[in-house]
Design a protein around this motif. Structure first.
Motif, PDB file in Angstrom:
ATOM      1  N   LYS A   1      14.031   7.504  53.131  1.00 30.92           N
ATOM      2  CA  LYS A   1      13.225   7.749  54.330  1.00 30.92           C
ATOM      3  C   LYS A   1      14.131   8.282  55.435  1.00 30.92           C
ATOM      4  O   LYS A   1      15.066   7.610  55.852  1.00 30.92           O
ATOM      5  N   SER A   2      13.834   9.463  55.915  1.00 31.76           N
ATOM      6  CA  SER A   2      14.689  10.083  56.926  1.00 31.76           C
ATOM      7  C   SER A   2      14.710   9.293  58.229  1.00 31.76           C
ATOM      8  O   SER A   2      15.713   9.301  58.944  1.00 31.76           O
ATOM      9  N   ALA A   3      13.630   8.577  58.544  1.00 33.32           N
ATOM     10  CA  ALA A   3      13.580   7.797  59.786  1.00 33.32           C
ATOM     11  C   ALA A   3      14.569   6.630  59.757  1.00 33.32           C
ATOM     12  O   ALA A   3      14.988   6.145  60.804  1.00 33.32           O
ATOM     13  N   ALA A   4      14.949   6.185  58.567  1.00 33.72           N
ATOM     14  CA  ALA A   4      15.876   5.064  58.448  1.00 33.72           C
ATOM     15  C   ALA A   4      17.334   5.518  58.493  1.00 33.72           C
ATOM     16  O   ALA A   4      18.232   4.703  58.676  1.00 33.72           O
ATOM     17  N   GLU A   5      17.588   6.798  58.322  1.00 26.92           N
ATOM     18  CA  GLU A   5      18.944   7.344  58.280  1.00 26.92           C
ATOM     19  C   GLU A   5      19.583   7.380  59.663  1.00 26.92           C
ATOM     20  O   GLU A   5      18.904   7.557  60.661  1.00 26.92           O
ATOM     21  N   GLY A   6      20.893   7.219  59.700  1.00 27.65           N
ATOM     22  CA  GLY A   6      21.638   7.402  60.937  1.00 27.65           C
ATOM     23  C   GLY A   6      22.164   6.105  61.506  1.00 27.65           C
ATOM     24  O   GLY A   6      22.183   5.066  60.847  1.00 27.65           O
ATOM     25  N   ALA A   7      22.608   6.198  62.744  1.00 24.76           N
ATOM     26  CA  ALA A   7      23.196   5.046  63.431  1.00 24.76           C
ATOM     27  C   ALA A   7      22.283   4.628  64.574  1.00 24.76           C
ATOM     28  O   ALA A   7      21.688   5.472  65.245  1.00 24.76           O
ATOM     29  N   PHE A   8      22.158   3.329  64.759  1.00 22.09           N
ATOM     30  CA  PHE A   8      21.404   2.816  65.890  1.00 22.09           C
ATOM     31  C   PHE A   8      22.008   1.501  66.336  1.00 22.09           C
ATOM     32  O   PHE A   8      22.733   0.854  65.587  1.00 22.09           O
ATOM     33  N   GLU A   9      21.731   1.138  67.579  1.00 25.04           N
ATOM     34  CA  GLU A   9      22.282  -0.080  68.162  1.00 25.04           C
ATOM     35  C   GLU A   9      21.181  -1.066  68.485  1.00 25.04           C
ATOM     36  O   GLU A   9      20.060  -0.673  68.799  1.00 25.04           O
ATOM     37  N   LEU A  10      21.549  -2.344  68.415  1.00 26.17           N
ATOM     38  CA  LEU A  10      20.612  -3.420  68.735  1.00 26.17           C
ATOM     39  C   LEU A  10      21.272  -4.354  69.728  1.00 26.17           C
ATOM     40  O   LEU A  10      22.394  -4.827  69.512  1.00 26.17           O
ATOM     41  N   GLU A  11      20.595  -4.615  70.813  1.00 32.24           N
ATOM     42  CA  GLU A  11      21.011  -5.600  71.812  1.00 32.24           C
ATOM     43  C   GLU A  11      19.949  -6.687  71.836  1.00 32.24           C
ATOM     44  O   GLU A  11      18.761  -6.401  71.820  1.00 32.24           O
ATOM     45  N   CYS A  12      20.389  -7.931  71.853  1.00 34.05           N
ATOM     46  CA  CYS A  12      19.455  -9.050  71.995  1.00 34.05           C
ATOM     47  C   CYS A  12      19.907  -9.902  73.164  1.00 34.05           C
ATOM     48  O   CYS A  12      21.108 -10.116  73.349  1.00 34.05           O
ATOM     49  N   GLY A  13      18.946 -10.418  73.892  1.00 43.39           N
ATOM     50  CA  GLY A  13      19.213 -11.248  75.064  1.00 43.39           C
ATOM     51  C   GLY A  13      19.495 -10.421  76.307  1.00 43.39           C
ATOM     52  O   GLY A  13      20.557 -10.561  76.851  1.00 43.39           O
ATOM     53  N   PRO A  14      18.620  -9.543  76.720  1.00 37.55           N
ATOM     54  CA  PRO A  14      17.291  -9.156  76.235  1.00 37.55           C
ATOM     55  C   PRO A  14      17.367  -8.067  75.154  1.00 37.55           C
ATOM     56  O   PRO A  14      18.399  -7.422  74.981  1.00 37.55           O
ATOM     57  N   ALA A  15      16.235  -7.873  74.471  1.00 37.76           N
ATOM     58  CA  ALA A  15      16.157  -6.898  73.386  1.00 37.76           C
ATOM     59  C   ALA A  15      16.242  -5.481  73.932  1.00 37.76           C
ATOM     60  O   ALA A  15      15.652  -5.165  74.951  1.00 37.76           O
ATOM     61  N   GLY A  16      17.001  -4.648  73.237  1.00 38.33           N
ATOM     62  CA  GLY A  16      17.134  -3.259  73.654  1.00 38.33           C
ATOM     63  C   GLY A  16      18.023  -2.490  72.705  1.00 38.33           C
ATOM     64  O   GLY A  16      18.309  -2.938  71.599  1.00 38.33           O
ATOM     65  N   GLY A  17      18.466  -1.326  73.151  1.00 38.38           N
ATOM     66  CA  GLY A  17      19.286  -0.455  72.325  1.00 38.38           C
ATOM     67  C   GLY A  17      18.422   0.623  71.691  1.00 38.38           C
ATOM     68  O   GLY A  17      17.244   0.749  71.986  1.00 38.38           O
ATOM     69  N   SER A  18      19.022   1.379  70.780  1.00 37.79           N
ATOM     70  CA  SER A  18      18.300   2.469  70.130  1.00 37.79           C
ATOM     71  C   SER A  18      17.596   2.032  68.841  1.00 37.79           C
ATOM     72  O   SER A  18      17.027   2.860  68.147  1.00 37.79           O
ATOM     73  N   HIS A  19      17.620   0.751  68.533  1.00 35.22           N
ATOM     74  CA  HIS A  19      16.934   0.228  67.342  1.00 35.22           C
ATOM     75  C   HIS A  19      15.437   0.486  67.486  1.00 35.22           C
ATOM     76  O   HIS A  19      14.852   0.205  68.539  1.00 35.22           O
ATOM     77  N   PRO A  20      14.779   1.029  66.444  1.00 28.84           N
ATOM     78  CA  PRO A  20      13.355   1.380  66.574  1.00 28.84           C
ATOM     79  C   PRO A  20      12.425   0.179  66.728  1.00 28.84           C
ATOM     80  O   PRO A  20      11.294   0.348  67.188  1.00 28.84           O
ATOM     81  N   ALA A  21      12.870  -1.023  66.354  1.00 28.83           N
ATOM     82  CA  ALA A  21      12.029  -2.225  66.493  1.00 28.83           C
ATOM     83  C   ALA A  21      12.890  -3.354  67.057  1.00 28.83           C
ATOM     84  O   ALA A  21      13.023  -4.419  66.460  1.00 28.83           O
ATOM     85  N   ALA A  22      13.464  -3.107  68.229  1.00 29.69           N
ATOM     86  CA  ALA A  22      14.436  -4.043  68.798  1.00 29.69           C
ATOM     87  C   ALA A  22      13.860  -5.443  69.013  1.00 29.69           C
ATOM     88  O   ALA A  22      14.497  -6.440  68.654  1.00 29.69           O
ATOM     89  N   GLN A  23      12.679  -5.535  69.581  1.00 29.79           N
ATOM     90  CA  GLN A  23      12.077  -6.842  69.861  1.00 29.79           C
ATOM     91  C   GLN A  23      11.863  -7.638  68.574  1.00 29.79           C
ATOM     92  O   GLN A  23      12.206  -8.811  68.487  1.00 29.79           O
ATOM     93  N   GLU A  24      11.313  -6.989  67.557  1.00 26.06           N
ATOM     94  CA  GLU A  24      11.066  -7.660  66.280  1.00 26.06           C
ATOM     95  C   GLU A  24      12.370  -8.029  65.585  1.00 26.06           C
ATOM     96  O   GLU A  24      12.491  -9.087  64.967  1.00 26.06           O
ATOM     97  N   ALA A  25      13.359  -7.137  65.665  1.00 24.88           N
ATOM     98  CA  ALA A  25      14.657  -7.400  65.039  1.00 24.88           C
ATOM     99  C   ALA A  25      15.338  -8.605  65.683  1.00 24.88           C
ATOM    100  O   ALA A  25      15.865  -9.482  64.987  1.00 24.88           O
TER     101      ALA A  25
END
Length: 153
Positions: free
Chosen positions: A58-82
């Motif tokens: 799946k091309s949407a899953a490819e690449g690099a992304f970041e996840l921040e928690c406390g509060p949720a954020g970053g470039s992760h496509p589902a940061a809150q759920e993650a």
């Protein structure tokens, strides 16, 4: 050396225990000890992770992304759920980034060529691990961490 140190500590404690009641009787109560300053604790709830996914169907899953928690954020496509999933696993006492035990018996199935490298900080701990889909244990490890890791097949 350790035995000598332990014996010295026990002897010192015994001598102080015997002397303290006598000193208290002669001079009155001992002053209370001063409180020690508490060290500043690291924010263990803070999470900052970088995911690099490759080999996905799946091309949407490819690449690099970041996840921040406390509060949720970053470039992760589902940061809150993650972040919610990481909190859930933490509440269960589970380490979602632990490798498959070396003595694990895993089914010999291939889930695809996808890999994910995870680096950063989780619960105040440095993380540097890789996920794959090379056998049943690795597939289960990946799926257990969804939606933190994307669906790749």
């Amino acid at each position: 050396m350790l035995r000598r140190l332990a014996l010295t500590a026990v002897a010192s404690l015994a001598a102080l225990s015997a002397a303290a009641p006598a000193a208290t009787a002669a001079t009155g109560p001992l002053p209370l000890p001063l409180p020690l300053p508490l060290p500043v604790l690291q924010d263990d709830a803070h999470t900052h992770l970088t995911f690099t996914v490759s080999g996905s169907e799946k091309s949407a899953a490819e690449g690099a992304f970041e996840l921040e928690c406390g509060p949720a954020g970053g470039s992760h496509p589902a940061a809150q759920e993650a972040c919610g999933r990481l909190d859930e696993l933490t509440g269960k006492g589970t380490d979602p980034f632990a490798p498959v035990p070396k003595d694990a018996v895993c089914t010999m199935q291939f889930g695809g060529p996808a890999t994910a490298r995870v680096t950063g900080t989780w619960q105040g701990r440095n993380i540097d691990t890789t996920f794959s889909q090379n056998n049943g244990c690795e597939i289960s490890r990946w799926n257990n961490l969804r939606p933190v890791l994307p669906e790749v097949g």
